[in-house]
Design an enzyme around this catalytic site. Sequence first.
Site, short mmCIF file in Angstrom:
data_model
loop_
_atom_site.label_atom_id
_atom_site.label_comp_id
_atom_site.label_asym_id
_atom_site.label_seq_id
_atom_site.Cartn_x
_atom_site.Cartn_y
_atom_site.Cartn_z
N TYR A 109 27.34 -5.61 8.35
CA TYR A 109 26.53 -4.65 7.58
C TYR A 109 27.34 -3.38 7.38
CZ TYR A 109 22.78 -1.44 6.23
OH TYR A 109 22.01 -0.53 5.57
N GLU A 197 24.56 0.11 -0.23
CA GLU A 197 24.40 -0.78 0.92
C GLU A 197 25.00 -2.15 0.63
OE1 GLU A 197 20.63 -1.66 3.68
OE2 GLU A 197 20.50 -2.64 1.73
#
Length: 389
Positions: A109, A197
């Site tokens: 991530y 993101e």
Amino acid sequence: MNLHEYQAKALLSARGVPVPRGQVAASADEAIAAARELGGNLWVVKAQVHAGGRGKAGGIRVCRSLDEVGEAAGTMIGSRLVTHQTGPEGNPVNLVYIEEGLSIAAELYLALLVDRATASVAIIASLDGGMDIEEVAARTPERIVTLAIDPASGLQPFHGRRLAAALGLGGDAAKQASALLRSMAEVFQESDASLLEINPLVVTASNDLVVLDCKVNIDDNALFRHPDLVAMRDPDQEDPAEREANAIGLNYVKLDGTIGCMVNGAGLAMATMDICKLAGGEPANFLDVGGGATRDQVAAAFRVIVSDANVRAILVNIFGGIMRCDVIAQGVVDAARELDLEVPVIVRLEGTNVDEGKAILQQSGMAIIPADDLGDAAARAVAAIGGGG
């Protein structure tokens, strides 16, 4: 303003960021043609909606034949995808993204976001990428690493080294992580993003970093600088009331409460919502009509508010500086008549031409409830809906 996954990946790809090959499709036939052109024997069909949680909601399908691609695309297109971020009504799926399959060794991530608490851009990274990143944040926050980018000095080489270490990357993969972070920071700054993101950022079987999914949110206040990004806007993904409000120059955000709020000024609007909650109610929206709203805009604001079926009372809180209270009062009366409002309307006016405004309300013959101050207005609004939100 949100971008679709395929749009966000195009921004990153233009900066040399590695992304899987893919094509957008608006029908099952187009999806099959796209998969055929991409080649191979493994494809991923992704519903293009402005919401996370697509995988758990059936919005991402791995396909091993062209027939499976067509079936998946046909099922998604024209449907409404319901995820934990959309609410029960879901978001419409008008497009799917057909992407080549990859051999994945690990999922990570990585995100950049504006951190208002530190007045900087924050780098957020975790070894636990994928669909359960929210659970990681809630249950094991220590597995999420945060680095701050000082706005005075900008991104520095040590950020890349620390990121690679946090993600357990070494050798060539560490160099790729540093290059990826530089490109992300450039896209983030140049597009005036508030969030960029990547989830997941995957390590392939050949030890390469590839952006498997990407989300980009653009600061609405900066859109005047980015006509190219404005052209990417998908109004079908926006709340209809918010879309209508935006078209007439109103700042509106739908919430989950029952007291509709119409206020001039963002700070006063937030204070009004806080006072409503303090009085025991729940605001149904944030709505700032601005400092120079016209009577027509006030009427339009009412239409937007009452389009929310949850609204059981409307609180109007206006401080007349540039905006005159008599103009607001006339707009309130006109809207109440035009819309044949069945919900109580509580009005608090102060400032320029306040006496004239109160007189208009009193002489209207409408069931409009006057209030002396903001606390009184909130209390009356809560009482009008039966004492609670």
